[in-house]
Design an enzyme around this catalytic site. Structure first.
Site, PDB file in Angstrom:
ATOM      1  N   GLY A   1     -10.633   3.206   2.246  1.00 50.88           N
ATOM      2  CA  GLY A   1     -11.599   3.022   1.179  1.00 50.88           C
ATOM      3  C   GLY A   1     -11.288   1.784   0.361  1.00 50.88           C
TER       4      GLY A   1
ATOM      5  N   TRP B   1       0.820  -1.205   0.000  1.00 57.64           N
ATOM      6  CA  TRP B   1       0.000   0.000   0.000  1.00 57.64           C
ATOM      7  C   TRP B   1       0.856   1.257   0.000  1.00 57.64           C
ATOM      8  CZ3 TRP B   1      -3.604   2.249  -1.985  1.00 57.64           C
ATOM      9  CH2 TRP B   1      -4.510   3.134  -1.384  1.00 57.64           C
TER      10      TRP B   1
ATOM     11  N   LYS C   1     -14.954  -4.787   7.699  1.00 58.82           N
ATOM     12  CA  LYS C   1     -15.204  -5.453   6.407  1.00 58.82           C
ATOM     13  C   LYS C   1     -14.249  -6.621   6.193  1.00 58.82           C
ATOM     14  CE  LYS C   1     -11.481  -3.559   4.266  1.00 58.82           C
ATOM     15  NZ  LYS C   1     -10.432  -4.236   3.473  1.00 58.82           N
TER      16      LYS C   1
END
Length: 326
Positions: free
Chosen positions: A131, A11, A186
């Site tokens: 996100g 990332w 999530k």
């Protein structure tokens, strides 16, 4: 803008690639050997398909990396956030800072903003970047939308505007807790979706898991102080759909491996990356019990991860629950 990205995993490297055409970007990682390898090979071992642009500076010296920067982005795993924030604070007590990790601190169950508040008590212009964003797609320049969340709405808005581009769209929010919880929870549901896919239960089952998983996320998220609308946005529904259905999802892969009868340790070793959902499942279950919130999917995931229950047994437990109002 001069930006320091701390953490050269998938990332962090993807953000460096994406931001470097418009900003002056320095990339730092704690290990000097890793810095030397990055400088030599111009690619992260966590994202080997992508070459780091020549404009991205690699620096093993944290003080040098932070010198003159206008924004610090911590892109470590949640487990490394506290140490990295404290290292930054020893050089600059109150930088403009974003963290880009998702999950709970494994031992304490704290969210990232709580970790940063303890490590950097003088910092005020701070927030979360989260996100639906697979690192590889961001690095390839495929369209992605994420959220900058900060309690200082002006900081969130101005930072999102500064970082925004046609390929990496930036939205802003003042709901730090909600943004963080969407990103953390999530991953737990994605493990359940992986179990469903690994057992070949079909698309109907996956859709049901995503939908009822969102209901769990929203219940706990609101109980812990998040705003209801946040969970219908990019860091709630958006990230949930991506992580439950995308082939690049590490947490979904954990579920697929468990469904095929592999031990958790073997699945994680094969993965070679951090799967935050494993730590987040236990923390989420603890928070749910403390808040009096029912989270049956999360409890079933915990039973498979930590209690020796087989994937088919966990699915049966969910499918035989009493019917109720949606």
């Amino acid at each position: 803008m001069r930006i320091a990205i701390l953490g050269a995993g998938a990332w962090g490297s993807a953000l460096a690639v994406s931001l470097s055409p418009r900003h002056d970007v320095a990339l730092w990682t704690r290990s000097r050997a890793d810095c030397e390898a990055l400088a030599r090979e111009r690619a992260s071992r966590y994202l080997p398909e992508i070459a780091l642009p020549a404009a991205v500076r690699i620096d093993a010296d944290l003080a040098g990396t932070l010198s003159g920067v206008e924004l610090v982005v911590i892109a470590t795993a949640t487990s490394g956030l506290g140490d990295t924030a404290r290292a930054v604070a020893s050089i600059d007590a109150s930088p403009a800072l974003l963290w880009a990790c998702k999950g709970f601190e494994s031992q304490t169950g704290r969210l990232p903003h709580q970790i940063v508040a303890e490590a950097m008590p003088a910092a005020r212009r701070v927030g979360v970047l989260s996100g639906p964003s697979f690192a590889l797609e961001v690095a390839r320049g495929q369209p992605t939308a994420v959220v900058v969340g900060a309690s200082d709405a002006a900081f969130a808005s101005s930072t999102a505007a500064a970082l925004n581009s046609a390929r990496l769209r930036m939205y802003s929010s003042d709901d730090v807790t909600g943004v963080e919880l969407g990103g953390a929870l999530k991953n737990v549901i994605a493990i359940a979706a992986g179990i469903s896919d690994g057992l070949e239960l079909g698309r109907n089952a996956r859709a049901a898991l995503v939908t009822r998983g969102l209901a769990e996320i929203s219940r706990l998220g609101v109980a812990m102080g998040g705003q209801p609308e946040t969970f219908n946005g990019l860091t709630g529904l958006g990230d949930l759909v991506l992580t439950c259905t995308g082939e690049l999802s590490r947490n979904r892969e954990v579920g697929v491996g468990l469904a095929r009868g592999k031990k958790l340790e073997a699945v994680l070793e094969e993965l070679g990356h951090v799967a935050e959902g494993v730590h987040s499942a236990r923390a989420a279950a603890r928070h749910a019990r403390a808040c009096g919130v029912e989270m049956p999917i999360t409890e079933a995931v915990c039973a498979v991860l930590f209690e020796g229950r087989s994937a088919p047994q966990a699915v049966k437990q969910l499918l035989t629950r009493d019917p109720r109002r949606e």
